[in-house]
Design a protein around this motif. Sequence first.
Motif, PDB file in Angstrom:
ATOM      1  N   GLY A  17     -24.674  -8.971 -76.520  1.00 30.58           N
ATOM      2  CA  GLY A  17     -23.289  -9.792 -76.464  1.00 30.58           C
ATOM      3  C   GLY A  17     -22.537  -9.461 -75.219  1.00 30.58           C
ATOM      4  O   GLY A  17     -21.526 -10.344 -74.797  1.00 30.58           O
ATOM      5  N   ALA A  18     -22.740  -8.164 -74.468  1.00 33.52           N
ATOM      6  CA  ALA A  18     -21.831  -7.877 -73.509  1.00 33.52           C
ATOM      7  C   ALA A  18     -22.382  -8.750 -72.342  1.00 33.52           C
ATOM      8  O   ALA A  18     -23.364  -8.897 -72.239  1.00 33.52           O
ATOM      9  CB  ALA A  18     -21.939  -6.595 -73.253  1.00 33.52           C
ATOM     10  N   VAL A  19     -21.425  -8.894 -71.130  1.00 34.70           N
ATOM     11  CA  VAL A  19     -21.884  -9.636 -70.227  1.00 34.70           C
ATOM     12  C   VAL A  19     -21.861  -8.893 -69.041  1.00 34.70           C
ATOM     13  O   VAL A  19     -22.998  -8.991 -68.302  1.00 34.70           O
ATOM     14  CB  VAL A  19     -20.548 -10.900 -69.761  1.00 34.70           C
ATOM     15  N   GLU A  20     -21.202  -7.787 -68.817  1.00 29.65           N
ATOM     16  CA  GLU A  20     -21.439  -6.873 -67.557  1.00 29.65           C
ATOM     17  C   GLU A  20     -22.107  -5.852 -67.903  1.00 29.65           C
ATOM     18  O   GLU A  20     -22.101  -5.253 -68.910  1.00 29.65           O
ATOM     19  CB  GLU A  20     -19.898  -6.230 -67.555  1.00 29.65           C
ATOM     20  N   LEU A  21     -22.594  -5.362 -66.847  1.00 30.19           N
ATOM     21  CA  LEU A  21     -23.787  -4.258 -66.790  1.00 30.19           C
ATOM     22  C   LEU A  21     -22.929  -2.995 -66.708  1.00 30.19           C
ATOM     23  O   LEU A  21     -22.263  -2.880 -65.742  1.00 30.19           O
ATOM     24  CB  LEU A  21     -24.969  -4.383 -65.797  1.00 30.19           C
ATOM     25  N   THR A  22     -23.592  -1.836 -67.335  1.00 28.20           N
ATOM     26  CA  THR A  22     -22.680  -0.572 -67.199  1.00 28.20           C
ATOM     27  C   THR A  22     -24.062   0.409 -66.508  1.00 28.20           C
ATOM     28  O   THR A  22     -25.199   0.450 -67.173  1.00 28.20           O
ATOM     29  CB  THR A  22     -22.506  -0.029 -68.434  1.00 28.20           C
ATOM     30  N   LYS A  23     -23.631   0.899 -65.527  1.00 28.40           N
ATOM     31  CA  LYS A  23     -24.543   2.004 -64.867  1.00 28.40           C
ATOM     32  C   LYS A  23     -25.100   3.144 -65.845  1.00 28.40           C
ATOM     33  O   LYS A  23     -24.108   3.615 -66.385  1.00 28.40           O
ATOM     34  CB  LYS A  23     -24.078   2.520 -63.325  1.00 28.40           C
ATOM     35  N   ILE A  24     -26.036   3.564 -65.492  1.00 31.29           N
ATOM     36  CA  ILE A  24     -26.672   4.678 -66.431  1.00 31.29           C
ATOM     37  C   ILE A  24     -27.436   5.630 -65.358  1.00 31.29           C
ATOM     38  O   ILE A  24     -28.387   5.043 -64.825  1.00 31.29           O
ATOM     39  CB  ILE A  24     -27.377   4.268 -67.680  1.00 31.29           C
ATOM     40  N   GLY A  25     -27.225   6.823 -65.590  1.00 33.73           N
ATOM     41  CA  GLY A  25     -27.861   7.797 -65.017  1.00 33.73           C
ATOM     42  C   GLY A  25     -27.619   7.999 -63.396  1.00 33.73           C
ATOM     43  O   GLY A  25     -26.849   6.921 -62.889  1.00 33.73           O
ATOM     44  N   PRO A  26     -28.198   8.993 -62.425  1.00 35.30           N
ATOM     45  CA  PRO A  26     -27.830   8.946 -61.113  1.00 35.30           C
ATOM     46  C   PRO A  26     -28.586   7.847 -60.318  1.00 35.30           C
ATOM     47  O   PRO A  26     -29.451   7.326 -60.913  1.00 35.30           O
ATOM     48  CB  PRO A  26     -28.193  10.302 -60.789  1.00 35.30           C
ATOM     49  N   VAL A  27     -28.232   8.035 -59.173  1.00 37.13           N
ATOM     50  CA  VAL A  27     -29.058   7.375 -58.153  1.00 37.13           C
ATOM     51  C   VAL A  27     -30.574   7.905 -57.822  1.00 37.13           C
ATOM     52  O   VAL A  27     -30.418   9.136 -57.381  1.00 37.13           O
ATOM     53  CB  VAL A  27     -28.427   6.745 -56.750  1.00 37.13           C
ATOM     54  N   TYR A  28     -31.551   7.266 -58.294  1.00 42.16           N
ATOM     55  CA  TYR A  28     -32.952   8.112 -57.687  1.00 42.16           C
ATOM     56  C   TYR A  28     -33.538   7.471 -56.518  1.00 42.16           C
ATOM     57  O   TYR A  28     -33.035   6.624 -55.752  1.00 42.16           O
ATOM     58  CB  TYR A  28     -33.626   7.683 -58.911  1.00 42.16           C
ATOM     59  N   ASP A  29     -34.417   8.261 -56.234  1.00 38.12           N
ATOM     60  CA  ASP A  29     -35.029   7.978 -54.621  1.00 38.12           C
ATOM     61  C   ASP A  29     -36.324   7.369 -55.106  1.00 38.12           C
ATOM     62  O   ASP A  29     -37.494   7.524 -55.196  1.00 38.12           O
ATOM     63  CB  ASP A  29     -35.419   9.460 -54.153  1.00 38.12           C
ATOM     64  N   ALA A  30     -36.252   6.067 -54.893  1.00 40.05           N
ATOM     65  CA  ALA A  30     -37.196   4.999 -55.062  1.00 40.05           C
ATOM     66  C   ALA A  30     -38.253   4.958 -54.252  1.00 40.05           C
ATOM     67  O   ALA A  30     -39.464   4.497 -54.528  1.00 40.05           O
ATOM     68  CB  ALA A  30     -36.877   3.584 -55.070  1.00 40.05           C
ATOM     69  N   SER A  31     -38.251   5.758 -52.987  1.00 40.52           N
ATOM     70  CA  SER A  31     -39.287   5.844 -52.116  1.00 40.52           C
ATOM     71  C   SER A  31     -40.366   6.628 -52.536  1.00 40.52           C
ATOM     72  O   SER A  31     -41.407   6.677 -51.951  1.00 40.52           O
ATOM     73  CB  SER A  31     -38.614   6.347 -50.703  1.00 40.52           C
ATOM     74  N   ILE A  32     -40.173   7.452 -53.635  1.00 35.86           N
ATOM     75  CA  ILE A  32     -41.309   8.241 -54.065  1.00 35.86           C
ATOM     76  C   ILE A  32     -42.262   7.266 -54.906  1.00 35.86           C
ATOM     77  O   ILE A  32     -43.647   7.658 -55.023  1.00 35.86           O
ATOM     78  CB  ILE A  32     -40.986   9.543 -54.910  1.00 35.86           C
ATOM     79  N   LEU A  33     -42.102   6.227 -55.189  1.00 37.14           N
ATOM     80  CA  LEU A  33     -43.174   5.136 -55.750  1.00 37.14           C
ATOM     81  C   LEU A  33     -43.926   4.568 -54.656  1.00 37.14           C
ATOM     82  O   LEU A  33     -43.852   3.192 -54.296  1.00 37.14           O
ATOM     83  CB  LEU A  33     -42.403   4.017 -56.343  1.00 37.14           C
ATOM     84  N   SER A  34     -44.594   5.372 -53.895  1.00 39.60           N
ATOM     85  CA  SER A  34     -45.188   4.970 -52.856  1.00 39.60           C
ATOM     86  C   SER A  34     -46.701   5.813 -52.613  1.00 39.60           C
ATOM     87  O   SER A  34     -46.874   7.048 -53.308  1.00 39.60           O
ATOM     88  CB  SER A  34     -44.647   5.441 -51.497  1.00 39.60           C
ATOM     89  N   ASP A  35     -47.640   5.360 -51.686  1.00 38.63           N
ATOM     90  CA  ASP A  35     -48.591   6.053 -51.508  1.00 38.63           C
ATOM     91  C   ASP A  35     -48.630   7.557 -51.179  1.00 38.63           C
ATOM     92  O   ASP A  35     -49.383   8.304 -51.630  1.00 38.63           O
ATOM     93  CB  ASP A  35     -49.602   5.075 -50.516  1.00 38.63           C
ATOM     94  N   GLU A  36     -47.533   7.774 -50.244  1.00 38.58           N
ATOM     95  CA  GLU A  36     -47.547   8.990 -49.601  1.00 38.58           C
ATOM     96  C   GLU A  36     -47.168   9.977 -50.662  1.00 38.58           C
ATOM     97  O   GLU A  36     -47.031  11.195 -50.400  1.00 38.58           O
ATOM     98  CB  GLU A  36     -46.476   8.732 -48.483  1.00 38.58           C
ATOM     99  N   CYS A  37     -46.603   9.533 -51.914  1.00 34.40           N
ATOM    100  CA  CYS A  37     -46.201  10.316 -52.959  1.00 34.40           C
ATOM    101  C   CYS A  37     -46.904  10.248 -54.353  1.00 34.40           C
ATOM    102  O   CYS A  37     -46.595  10.638 -55.432  1.00 34.40           O
ATOM    103  CB  CYS A  37     -44.592  10.236 -53.293  1.00 34.40           C
ATOM    104  N   GLY A  38     -47.814   9.519 -54.353  1.00 26.49           N
ATOM    105  CA  GLY A  38     -48.629   9.148 -55.133  1.00 26.49           C
ATOM    106  C   GLY A  38     -49.722  10.013 -56.130  1.00 26.49           C
ATOM    107  O   GLY A  38     -50.389   9.639 -56.897  1.00 26.49           O
TER     108      GLY A  38
END
Length: 540
Positions: A473-494
């Motif tokens: 029922g809510a329209v606006e999204l609320t942030k949850i948790g910290p900002v993570y490092d998405a670059s670890i979703l990579s071959d170099e960190c796999g």
Amino acid sequence: MPKVLNPILPGFNADPSILRVGSDYYIATSTFEWFPGVQIHHSRDLANWTLATRPLSRKSQLDMRGDPDSCGVWAPCLTHDGSKFYLVYTDVKRKDGSFKDAHNYIVTSETIEGPWSEPFYVNSSGFDPSLFHDEDGKKWFVNMLQDHRRRPRSFAGIRLQEWSEKEGKLVGPWKTIFFGTELDFVEGPHLYKRNGWYYLLTAEAGTGYGHAATLARSKDIWGPYEVHPKNPILSSAKAPLAPLQRAGHADIVESEDGKTYVVHLTGRPITQKRRCVLGRECAIQEAYWADDDWLYVKNGPVPSLTVELPAARDDTAYWAEQHYTFSASDGLHKDFQWLRTPEPERIFAVQDGALELTGRETTGSWFEQALVARRQTHFSYDAETLVHFSPLDERQFAGLIAYYCRYNFFYLTVTAHADGKRELLILASEASWPEGRLKFPIAEPVSIPQEGKVRLAISIRGKDLQFSYALEGAVELTKIGPVYDASILSDECGGHQVDGSFTGAFVGVAASDLNGLETKAKFDYFTYRPVRHESDRYEP
């Protein structure tokens, strides 16, 4: 001719094998542990490609339960002998350590859409197999040969043997026809014949930043093979600032008008740590045969970011929001895959206007986990879903996941505390090889009502990942948790040693029930929205 920006198949589309039949072009790429196996894209102009099929869709063709991360289907080869298609592929059961268990198969079909045949088992002497149809009607099977006695590498050359379709097996003598060059790690062989020469195109130097494509030739298919005078014909190894890195594992095709092109895998690194979050992608280069009967990549050997092709590329669909709904009549959209199992009915069903996941094993299981996802094909995007899930305790969780492998994922879950009260909890595993542990301390959970659907969302901007949510029922999204490092979703960190991870980032939905009660989670929709962002170095 129009200039087209590489890659032509963005996101995880590695080890391309290209084929032209009449006016139709096809590219087959590796899918590793993702099911169904092998992606085959189709084009009429080399610039615009659509996913035509994933042919390995039955248990009898492919069962990857137990295959470790970055194992499964390696380096398929797609050919045509004038009457039907042949697809050669490897199912790798183990790749790390001194031994590799790699089993090679052939399936055939009269049409690209199938049905594809039951598999013919060929051998297990190595991986990266391909099939060459000679002018006299003979068919030749080549694969890299592995030798566990070799140190520190088990790459022992390219093996050749005749394939008898009538007998359904390899026949006659076999020989190691090429031992590679000083670049080492020779693999990915493809054979061709032109002007009386047999040409052997191989991949060398590993699949990381030193990767390369090597060409050799001989008047006799059995060799000896002489190496190209300008070896390698394709590589970014000596051009660390080139936009296309990790270039290698190539294949050759001639267009209807007689032009020659080379397709190859490549990676586009971001951040100062040079991480390829989109995995190994597929690019194309123009090439030409010189008077010395050798093939040269135009402006090579370093691959170009742009290439002239017969048509311009229409990027409308690439940048369009993809809003996926679920109906039993349509089934699961072809953009989605799941992990390993050939029995998808045990992990999901599309019914009653929802994607219903059956909670199974943990995130990262090599056997049976309920995780359905699509490739990340943009450096920046937003994704969201609406989930209905009623967990009993902390051992039941479901939600939205950004996933690379068992060691690297970010997972926003609807779960419950030990007292049964529902909450949102982020399960993050950041470059956790070899322990495979969650990141501690875990971000504080957020209490939510016991009933009601929950909207879960993720935003990735280059290397930054942020989760958010909204109650029903809510329209606006609320942030949850910290900002993570998405670059670890990579071959170099796999989760493997250097140059040992081969897939790419996915985003999707998942469910686990570690109590073994098979609790269901229902997802009403899934949205993937590409975002143009200043961090995107390579996109227009």
